[in-house]
Design a protein around this motif. Structure first.
Motif, PDB file in Angstrom:
ATOM      1  N   SER A  49       0.828  -1.198   0.000  1.00 60.55           N
ATOM      2  CA  SER A  49       0.000   0.000   0.000  1.00 60.55           C
ATOM      3  C   SER A  49       0.866   1.252   0.000  1.00 60.55           C
ATOM      4  N   ILE A  50       0.233   2.353  -0.412  1.00 59.81           N
ATOM      5  CA  ILE A  50       0.826   3.683  -0.321  1.00 59.81           C
ATOM      6  C   ILE A  50      -0.185   4.544   0.429  1.00 59.81           C
ATOM      7  N   PRO A  51       0.001   4.737   1.718  1.00 60.48           N
ATOM      8  CA  PRO A  51      -0.978   5.496   2.511  1.00 60.48           C
ATOM      9  C   PRO A  51      -1.122   6.934   2.004  1.00 60.48           C
ATOM     10  N   ASN A  52      -2.287   7.489   2.187  1.00 56.80           N
ATOM     11  CA  ASN A  52      -2.516   8.878   1.784  1.00 56.80           C
ATOM     12  C   ASN A  52      -1.837   9.855   2.732  1.00 56.80           C
ATOM     13  N   GLU A  53      -1.658   9.446   3.989  1.00 54.82           N
ATOM     14  CA  GLU A  53      -1.013  10.314   4.969  1.00 54.82           C
ATOM     15  C   GLU A  53       0.433   9.869   5.198  1.00 54.82           C
ATOM     16  N   LYS A  54       1.242  10.772   5.738  1.00 49.52           N
ATOM     17  CA  LYS A  54       2.618  10.435   6.071  1.00 49.52           C
ATOM     18  C   LYS A  54       2.642   9.524   7.291  1.00 49.52           C
ATOM     19  N   ILE A  55       3.387   8.425   7.198  1.00 52.03           N
ATOM     20  CA  ILE A  55       3.549   7.509   8.330  1.00 52.03           C
ATOM     21  C   ILE A  55       4.995   7.528   8.823  1.00 52.03           C
ATOM     22  N   SER A  56       5.934   7.516   7.882  1.00 48.94           N
ATOM     23  CA  SER A  56       7.346   7.568   8.262  1.00 48.94           C
ATOM     24  C   SER A  56       7.633   8.878   8.987  1.00 48.94           C
ATOM     25  N   PRO A  57       8.461   8.847  10.043  1.00 49.69           N
ATOM     26  CA  PRO A  57       8.721  10.059  10.820  1.00 49.69           C
ATOM     27  C   PRO A  57       9.698  11.033  10.162  1.00 49.69           C
ATOM     28  N   ILE A  58      10.092  10.787   8.939  1.00 48.32           N
ATOM     29  CA  ILE A  58      11.073  11.646   8.266  1.00 48.32           C
ATOM     30  C   ILE A  58      10.498  13.049   8.090  1.00 48.32           C
ATOM     31  N   ASN A  59      11.231  14.045   8.578  1.00 48.18           N
ATOM     32  CA  ASN A  59      10.838  15.453   8.474  1.00 48.18           C
ATOM     33  C   ASN A  59      11.625  16.079   7.328  1.00 48.18           C
ATOM     34  N   ASP A  60      10.974  16.183   6.164  1.00 49.98           N
ATOM     35  CA  ASP A  60      11.692  16.611   4.970  1.00 49.98           C
ATOM     36  C   ASP A  60      11.276  17.997   4.499  1.00 49.98           C
ATOM     37  N   ASN A  61      12.170  18.603   3.721  1.00 55.96           N
ATOM     38  CA  ASN A  61      11.927  19.883   3.055  1.00 55.96           C
ATOM     39  C   ASN A  61      12.164  19.660   1.574  1.00 55.96           C
ATOM     40  N   LEU A  62      11.099  19.811   0.770  1.00 53.96           N
ATOM     41  CA  LEU A  62      11.163  19.441  -0.648  1.00 53.96           C
ATOM     42  C   LEU A  62      11.172  20.657  -1.574  1.00 53.96           C
ATOM     43  N   LYS A  63      11.505  21.822  -1.042  1.00 53.34           N
ATOM     44  CA  LYS A  63      11.420  23.045  -1.833  1.00 53.34           C
ATOM     45  C   LYS A  63      12.683  23.323  -2.644  1.00 53.34           C
ATOM     46  N   ASN A  64      13.735  22.542  -2.436  1.00 50.12           N
ATOM     47  CA  ASN A  64      15.009  22.827  -3.081  1.00 50.12           C
ATOM     48  C   ASN A  64      15.380  21.733  -4.077  1.00 50.12           C
ATOM     49  N   GLU A  65      16.464  21.969  -4.781  1.00 55.57           N
ATOM     50  CA  GLU A  65      16.969  20.976  -5.733  1.00 55.57           C
ATOM     51  C   GLU A  65      17.334  19.686  -5.011  1.00 55.57           C
ATOM     52  N   GLN A  66      17.904  19.820  -3.814  1.00 60.12           N
ATOM     53  CA  GLN A  66      18.236  18.666  -2.990  1.00 60.12           C
ATOM     54  C   GLN A  66      17.228  18.527  -1.848  1.00 60.12           C
ATOM     55  N   ILE A  67      16.916  17.296  -1.477  1.00 59.63           N
ATOM     56  CA  ILE A  67      15.999  17.052  -0.367  1.00 59.63           C
ATOM     57  C   ILE A  67      16.739  17.268   0.947  1.00 59.63           C
ATOM     58  N   LYS A  68      16.168  18.096   1.806  1.00 56.15           N
ATOM     59  CA  LYS A  68      16.748  18.371   3.112  1.00 56.15           C
ATOM     60  C   LYS A  68      15.946  17.643   4.185  1.00 56.15           C
ATOM     61  N   ILE A  69      16.663  17.028   5.123  1.00 60.85           N
ATOM     62  CA  ILE A  69      16.041  16.288   6.220  1.00 60.85           C
ATOM     63  C   ILE A  69      16.439  16.946   7.537  1.00 60.85           C
TER      64      ILE A  69
END
Length: 310
Positions: free
Chosen positions: A206-226
């Protein structure tokens, strides 16, 4: 720039994620999680064999580079009834679980097994002399607290660039999977080692609709920031930095080379080891005075952001 999906896979076979041996009783130990690099390799293989009729080594290599440029993978951990079995090096020792933690002995009793295997001589179909070896693995089935048999599940994150093409084909991401045309790149994957013995097959659950993994990410840049708080264990390997104090373990990482960058690679791909390096192991607590900002790399390993002061 990026679209994130939290993904749950279920094991159809036992899973062996090998690394340099560290135990005396088990010749080939397994990791208790799946690094991002394993997913990169599995998706590269599946995608190449779908897009090329008779793929060559160069086709695999080119597709691997395209996946590196357009995908990112977290480490994947065992998952059961809302518990993600992330390791953490506590004052009580190595524990597993983001809640309702269990110790290493309990984790191994529940999820880990071992088996003695023998290498087969393909010319005769018989066992090779003196080729017995013991393999540790993650079970594909286990008993829960009530004695019920459960499928073993893995959970983690996959990120795909918002505008992504593979060999000129547009990639679509939704809650059913990652698609090139009607082909789902993650519907079924083969991970890890000992695949000749039937190990490593996982299927998308499955691919849940909500976030389950606790990873706190920032997706606004060329590189993914955690972002990682000091109170949280790290969830991947991180390149060792001398001036960062920590609680946990340091691991020497090396990998097998598949690029044709030397004559050794050309003659024996996968048999040449890359330069080893020191890394904070998953489960470590990094002791700094501020929020830790990491850059997520293609193989799931994180590194301190170049602008972050540690």
């Amino acid at each position: 720039m990026w679209k994130r999906i939290d993904v749950i896979f279920s094991l159809r076979n036992p899973l062996h994620i090998g690394f340099l041996p560290s135990k005396g009783s088990v010749v080939s130990p397994t990791r208790y999680y799946v690094p991002g690099k394993n997913f990169w390799g599995a998706i590269t293989k599946r995608t190449t064999e779908n897009l090329f009729k008779d793929p060559t080594g160069k086709d695999y290599q080119k597709m691997g580079e395209e996946i590196k440029n357009n995908f990112r993978f977290s480490y994947f951990y065992l998952y059961y009834t809302e518990i993600i079995y992330i390791p953490s090096y506590t004052d009580k020792g190595l524990m597993f679980g983001d809640k309702n933690q269990i110790d290493r002995l309990e984790f191994e009793r529940k999820f880990v097994g071992s088996r003695v295997l023998t290498e087969i001589d393909r010319s005769s179909g018989t066992a090779k002399d003196k080729k017995l070896h013991e393999i540790e693995f993650i079970k594909d089935r286990y008993k829960d607290e009530r004695g019920n048999i459960e499928k073993t599940r893995l959970i983690g994150c996959i990120w795909v660039k918002n505008i992504c093409k593979l060999r000129g084909n547009k990639v679509k991401v939704n809650n059913k999977g990652i698609f090139v045309d009607d082909f789902n790149l993650i519907e079924e994957l083969t991970l890890g080692g000992e695949q000749n013995y039937g190990f490593g097959l996982v299927e998308l659950e499955s691919i849940p609709n909500e976030k389950i993994s606790p990873i706190n990410d920032n997706l606004k840049n060329e590189q993914i920031k955690i972002n990682i708080e000091e109170s949280d264990p790290i969830i991947s390997h991180i390149k060792y930095v001398k001036n960062v104090s920590f609680q946990g373990d340091i691991e020497i990482l090396t990998g097998r080379g598949y690029k044709e960058t030397s004559s050794k690679y050309k003659k024996s791909p996968g048999q040449e080891l890359s330069e080893p390096g020191y890394y904070f192991a998953p489960g470590c607590f990094l002791k700094t005075e501020r929020l830790k900002i990491m850059t997520l790399q293609w193989n799931g390993i994180m590194k301190f952001d170049d602008k972050a002061q540690v």
